[in-house]
Design a protein around this motif. Structure first.
Motif, PDB file in Angstrom:
ATOM      1  N   GLN A   1       0.832  -1.208   0.000  1.00  0.00           N
ATOM      2  CA  GLN A   1       0.000   0.000   0.000  1.00  0.00           C
ATOM      3  C   GLN A   1       0.863   1.253   0.000  1.00  0.00           C
ATOM      4  OE1 GLN A   1      -3.386   0.098   2.789  1.00  0.00           O
ATOM      5  NE2 GLN A   1      -3.013  -2.077   3.195  1.00  0.00           N
ATOM      6  N   ALA A   2       1.938   1.236   0.791  1.00  0.00           N
ATOM      7  CA  ALA A   2       2.793   2.421   0.922  1.00  0.00           C
ATOM      8  C   ALA A   2       3.546   2.733  -0.369  1.00  0.00           C
ATOM      9  CB  ALA A   2       3.786   2.227   2.066  1.00  0.00           C
TER      10      ALA A   2
ATOM     11  N   ASP B   1      -5.034  11.632   4.511  1.00  0.00           N
ATOM     12  CA  ASP B   1      -5.390  10.983   5.781  1.00  0.00           C
ATOM     13  C   ASP B   1      -5.082   9.488   5.734  1.00  0.00           C
ATOM     14  OD1 ASP B   1      -6.238  13.341   6.895  1.00  0.00           O
ATOM     15  OD2 ASP B   1      -8.362  13.028   6.440  1.00  0.00           O
ATOM     16  N   ASN B   2      -5.467   8.842   4.638  1.00  0.00           N
ATOM     17  CA  ASN B   2      -5.214   7.405   4.514  1.00  0.00           C
ATOM     18  C   ASN B   2      -3.717   7.123   4.420  1.00  0.00           C
ATOM     19  OD1 ASN B   2      -6.094   4.560   3.945  1.00  0.00           O
ATOM     20  ND2 ASN B   2      -5.038   4.981   2.018  1.00  0.00           N
TER      21      ASN B   2
ATOM     22  N   SER C   1       1.208   4.834   6.633  1.00  0.00           N
ATOM     23  CA  SER C   1       2.607   5.046   7.025  1.00  0.00           C
ATOM     24  C   SER C   1       2.812   4.765   8.508  1.00  0.00           C
ATOM     25  CB  SER C   1       3.034   6.481   6.700  1.00  0.00           C
ATOM     26  OG  SER C   1       2.952   6.735   5.311  1.00  0.00           O
ATOM     27  N   ALA C   2       1.872   5.254   9.337  1.00  0.00           N
ATOM     28  CA  ALA C   2       1.981   5.042  10.781  1.00  0.00           C
ATOM     29  C   ALA C   2       1.851   3.559  11.118  1.00  0.00           C
ATOM     30  CB  ALA C   2       0.931   5.860  11.514  1.00  0.00           C
ATOM     31  N   ALA C   3       0.885   2.881  10.467  1.00  0.00           N
ATOM     32  CA  ALA C   3       0.670   1.452  10.735  1.00  0.00           C
ATOM     33  C   ALA C   3       1.888   0.641  10.314  1.00  0.00           C
ATOM     34  CB  ALA C   3      -0.580   0.967   9.998  1.00  0.00           C
TER      35      ALA C   3
ATOM     36  N   ILE D   1     -12.688   7.543  17.312  1.00  0.00           N
ATOM     37  CA  ILE D   1     -13.380   6.703  16.338  1.00  0.00           C
ATOM     38  C   ILE D   1     -12.826   6.966  14.948  1.00  0.00           C
ATOM     39  CG2 ILE D   1     -15.472   6.661  17.719  1.00  0.00           C
ATOM     40  CD1 ILE D   1     -15.960   8.402  14.603  1.00  0.00           C
ATOM     41  N   GLU D   2     -13.045   5.994  14.073  1.00  0.00           N
ATOM     42  CA  GLU D   2     -12.634   6.128  12.683  1.00  0.00           C
ATOM     43  C   GLU D   2     -13.872   6.213  11.806  1.00  0.00           C
ATOM     44  OE1 GLU D   2     -10.124   2.816  11.864  1.00  0.00           O
ATOM     45  OE2 GLU D   2      -8.485   3.546  13.130  1.00  0.00           O
TER      46      GLU D   2
END
Length: 371
Positions: free
Chosen positions: A39-40, A50-51, A56-58, A225-226
């Motif tokens: 994905q990255a 946002d996604n 990136s964080a995940a 929440i997401e």
């Protein structure tokens, strides 16, 4: 000659690491990293900022978690070699170095073990913390501000992003309430054990006679929440008021009505936001926090109903969960876990990991006894 049975200790380290690897599910973690890397690397990743940030964080978190486990396995191997060399040469210095490394590995394993206990539905989420001054007048307002700084310093120490979302200043000093977000993997699961009533005992700096004062502050921790969370709030259930943002003592810091106060009429839940520059941004932020609180409220009601159906009449933990005593002695003590520290200054400076770890272990034990 070493006074520690390194052979037994290393066997125990390997056993603990093996248990952590099983709970973590290394194969699933590796598959997750491959998926996130795919994905990255997509060319259109940053078309949705946002996604992209979430991916990136995940990925960074998953890689860090995998690296920690791999590095621990290597450190245990290196420790075994170090002990063998020390024994062959009867080298006291090397034995001492091995003892220090053994302690360090145990500490890191303990941290990883605590992480495996975070398996709640929303534990992986970012955390939204609200602190409200309770009984104790100006001392309570000052205490609320001390607690806010404590959590923000904790986040800073760990390199976690934080953002103050709403602040209501008290007239003389401190805060009536404050809401802020901490963004980090498992932030909610980690910090949720901090929720409850905190008590401060000290000589009041606001009392001319120098008397000891007891004050209280309430800490609320909810998951952020997401967009995928199915929480729909009918427009008719919301009342939205707009007003000007303000600073300490009521001083206006904004010349437009950009701040938003949102009220959920059926439950009476109120959320205020004034950190963003525009009313639209504050309204969106308020709605996310409102959805988070209603989501948690719904889950709490469902849990209470299940307990009632099961005939569970056992009382829950009382209001006060931690005491910060600055006079007549110096001590911070968690009344649930019995964990305590004799240096309140370091605690207020964000060194609360031991309290959090003890709280997570305590909660896990409570869950076992209730099941």
């Amino acid at each position: 000659m070493a006074s520690i049975d390194f052979s037994a200790e290393i066997t125990q380290l390997r056993s603990t690491l093996s248990s952590i690897e099983q709970v973590t599910d290394i194969e699933a973690l590796d598959a997750k990293i491959v998926d996130l890397e795919t994905q990255a690397s997509a060319q259109d990743l940053w078309d949705d900022v946002d996604n992209a940030q979430k991916v990136s964080a995940a990925l960074s978190h998953a890689q860090s978690e995998r690296r920690r486990i791999s590095e621990l396995a290597s450190r245990i191997e290196d420790l075994e070699v170090m002990v063998e060399l020390a024994a062959e040469e009867d080298d006291a210095d090397t034995f001492h170095e091995a003892e220090n490394e053994l302690v360090s590995i145990h500490r890191t394993l303990d941290e990883l073990e605590v992480r495996t206990l975070l398996a709640g539905e929303y534990d992986e989420r970012d955390a939204v913390i609200t602190i409200r001054a309770g009984a104790g007048g100006v001392d309570a307002a000052d205490f609320a501000e001390m607690l806010m700084r404590m959590y923000l310093r904790w986040a800073e120490r760990h390199g976690y992003a934080s953002k103050v979302m709403d602040t209501s200043y008290a007239e003389e000093a401190g805060l009536k309430s404050v809401t802020f977000e901490i963004s980090a993997p498992y932030a909610y699961g980690t910090l949720s054990v901090e929720g409850g009533t905190h008590r401060l005992v000290r000589i009041s700096p606001f009392d001319n006679q120098g008397r000891r004062q007891t004050s209280f502050a309430a800490v609320e921790v909810i998951p952020l929440i997401e967009t995928t969370d199915a929480i729909e709030i009918p427009e008719n259930d919301l009342k939205v008021d707009v007003f000007r943002s303000s600073g300490p003592g009521g001083q206006s810091v904004n010349t437009t009505d950009s701040a938003v106060r949102m009220t959920h009429l059926p439950s009476g839940t109120v959320v205020s936001m004034q950190d963003e520059k525009s009313q639209i941004q504050n309204r969106a932020a308020a709605l996310r926090v409102m959805q988070s609180r209603l989501l948690l409220l719904k889950k709490a009601e469902e849990a209470a109903e299940r307990k009632e159906l099961a005939g569970d009449v056992k009382a829950s933990w009382g209001d006060q969960m931690r005491s910060y005593v600055l006079n007549p002695y110096q001590m911070v003590k968690d009344l649930r876990t019995e964990y305590q520290e004799g240096n309140p200054s370091s605690v207020f400076d964000g060194e609360i990991d031991e309290f959090i770890d003890a709280g997570i272990r305590w909660r896990a034990e409570q869950g076992k006894s209730d099941s």
